[in-house]
Design a protein around this motif. Structure first.
Motif, PDB file in Angstrom:
ATOM      1  N   ASP A  75       1.926   4.060  -0.225  1.00 20.24           N
ATOM      2  CA  ASP A  75       3.283   3.687  -0.121  1.00 20.24           C
ATOM      3  C   ASP A  75       3.471   2.822   1.597  1.00 20.24           C
ATOM      4  O   ASP A  75       3.852   3.736   2.371  1.00 20.24           O
ATOM      5  CB  ASP A  75       4.186   4.554  -0.259  1.00 20.24           C
ATOM      6  CG  ASP A  75       5.431   4.300  -0.441  1.00 20.24           C
ATOM      7  OD1 ASP A  75       5.615   3.319  -0.310  1.00 20.24           O
ATOM      8  OD2 ASP A  75       6.295   5.779  -0.637  1.00 20.24           O
ATOM      9  N   SER A 105       7.140   2.289   3.748  1.00 19.20           N
ATOM     10  CA  SER A 105       7.501   2.969   4.520  1.00 19.20           C
ATOM     11  C   SER A 105       6.689   4.292   4.879  1.00 19.20           C
ATOM     12  O   SER A 105       7.376   5.339   6.253  1.00 19.20           O
ATOM     13  CB  SER A 105       8.004   4.080   3.274  1.00 19.20           C
ATOM     14  OG  SER A 105       7.025   5.378   2.325  1.00 19.20           O
ATOM     15  N   THR A 106       5.442   4.458   4.862  1.00 22.89           N
ATOM     16  CA  THR A 106       4.698   4.694   5.892  1.00 22.89           C
ATOM     17  C   THR A 106       4.073   4.688   7.001  1.00 22.89           C
ATOM     18  O   THR A 106       4.329   5.218   7.652  1.00 22.89           O
ATOM     19  CB  THR A 106       2.887   5.438   5.589  1.00 22.89           C
ATOM     20  OG1 THR A 106       3.714   5.781   4.231  1.00 22.89           O
ATOM     21  CG2 THR A 106       1.777   5.879   5.625  1.00 22.89           C
ATOM     22  N   ASP A 137       7.192  -6.060   1.718  1.00 22.14           N
ATOM     23  CA  ASP A 137       5.733  -5.972   1.639  1.00 22.14           C
ATOM     24  C   ASP A 137       5.318  -7.872   1.912  1.00 22.14           C
ATOM     25  O   ASP A 137       6.840  -8.095   0.966  1.00 22.14           O
ATOM     26  CB  ASP A 137       6.033  -5.422  -0.178  1.00 22.14           C
ATOM     27  CG  ASP A 137       4.350  -5.932  -0.328  1.00 22.14           C
ATOM     28  OD1 ASP A 137       3.966  -6.559  -0.258  1.00 22.14           O
ATOM     29  OD2 ASP A 137       3.898  -4.781  -2.057  1.00 22.14           O
TER      30      ASP A 137
END
Length: 303
Positions: free
Chosen positions: A254, A257-258, A279
Motif C-alpha cells: 500500500d 498511503s504508507t 500511483d
C-alpha cells in the motif's frame, strides 16, 4: 550558505557535495588564519571569526555528506547556523579560557556528528567515507580532551601546553583537513564497485501527480524538495527503493498511503501535501515501469 541552501534537493548531488566540502576546507583554513591574526593583535573580532569558522567546517561537511546521500539537510543547516551564532556570542562575551572550553566542546560535538553521518552513509566507494569518519572521530576526541585537560589540569599546565595548545591543535587540524581533502578527491574520482545483479520483487511507483498544479502552489524549488523527501522516506522504509521521475519505486505494501503516513510523521508533511502522491502507473505524466525495478546505483542518472 544562504546561496547554497535553496539548492538542496535539486539535481546534482555530487556538485552540491563538492561545493560544501570545498567551503568546509576553506572555512577551516580561514579559521587558522584568523587565529594567527588574533595572536598578532588582531582584536576580538578575529577570534570570533576563528572560533565560528572552526565549528562551521565539520558542520558544512555534514551538509555536504547529506546532500551527496540525497537526504534532507535543511534542519541540519538550521542547527549549524544556530550553533555558529552561539559560539560567536560566547567568544565575544566570555573571556578566555572560558570561551575556548565552549568552542572545544562544540567542535567535539560537531566532529562527532560528522563522523556518525559519514560512517552511516551508503555512498560508494566506502573507503573515503571511512577515512572522513575516522578523521572526524579522532578530532572530536582530541577536542573533548582539550577542554577536559584545560579545565581539570589547568590551561597553563605543561600537559596542556605541550599537547593541546594552539600550535599542536593547529598542526592536527591541518593534517585533518589534508586527510579529508584526499578522501573527498577519492570519493569524487574513485572507482565504484560493480555489484552483482540480483532480481528485485515487483514494486509500485509513488510520484507527485499533478506537477503543474503542485509547482504553482509550492514553487519549483519547494516541489523538488518534496520529491527529495519522498525518495528519502521510500528509502527509510525500503533500502532498495529506486528513484523514478518525480518520485520513487518501492516494494512496501500500500505504497501511497504508507509513504504518505511516513512523510507526515518523519518529514513534517501536511495532509494537503500527501494528497499530491499518486500511483505512478495511473498517470500518463510519468512514464514508469512498475515491476521492473532498476538496480539502484549511486551515481546513476537522477530525474
Amino acid at each position: 550558505m544562504f546561496v547554497a541552501l535553496p539548492r538542496l534537493g535539486t539535481p546534482g548531488p555530487m556538485t552540491l557535495f563538492l561545493r560544501f566540502a570545498a567551503v568546509a576546507g576553506v572555512t577551516a583554513a580561514g579559521s587558522s588564519a584568523m587565529y594567527f591574526i588574533y595572536g598578532a593583535g588582531g582584536g576580538i573580532l578575529t577570534l570570533v571569526l576563528g572560533d565560528v569558522g572552526m565549528v562551521l567546517a565539520p558542520a558544512l561537511l555534514i551538509i555536504a555528506l547529506r546532500a551527496l546521500d540525497e537526504r534532507p539537510a535543511r534542519k541540519t543547516s538550521i542547527v549549524t547556523l544556530a550553533l555558529a551564532l552561539v559560539v560567536a556570542v560566547v567568544t565575544a562575551t566570555v573571556p578566555l579560557p572560558g570561551s575556548l572550553a565552549v568552542k572545544a566542546v562544540a567542535l567535539a560535538a560537531t566532529c562527532g556528528a560528522c563522523a556518525w553521518v559519514a560512517s552511516h552513509s551508503r555512498i560508494e566507494p566506502f573507503g573515503p567515507l571511512r577515512a572522513i569518519a575516522l578523521t572526524n572521530g579522532v578530532f572530536a576526541v582530541y577536542s573533548l580532551l582539550r577542554a577536559v585537560v584545560g579545565a581539570v589540569v589547568g590551561w597553563d599546565s605543561a600537559l596542556y601546553l605541550s599537547a593541546f595548545s594552539f600550535a599542536p591543535a593547529t598542526i592536527l587540524g591541518a593534517l585533518a583537513v589534508i586527510a579529508i581533502g584526499a578522501a573527498v578527491v577519492r570519493l569524487r574520482f574513485g572507482p565504484r564497485s560493480e555489484r552483482e545483479s540480483v532480481p528485485y520483487p515487483s514494486g509500485a511507483a509513488v510520484v507527485v501527480g499533478d506537477w503543474d498544479l503542485a509547482s504553482a502552489a509550492y514553487g519549483p524549488d519547494r516541489l523538488r524538495g518534496l520529491v527529495a523527501d519522498l525518495r528519502a522516506a521510500a528509502r527509510d522504509l525500503d533500502p532498495g527503493a529506486a528513484d523514478v521521475p518525480r518520485g520513487a519505486e518501492t516494494v512496501v505494501p500500500d505504497a501511497v498511503s504508507t509513504l504518505g503516513a511516513r512523510l507526515q510523521t518523519a518529514y513534517g508533511w501536511e495532509a494537503e501535501q500527501t494528497i499530491l502522491l499518486v500511483d505512478g502507473a495511473t498517470t500518463a505524466a510519468v512514464r514508469t515501469q512498475p515491476g521492473r525495478r532498476a538496480k539502484r546505483k549511486r551515481g546513476s542518472a537522477r530525474s
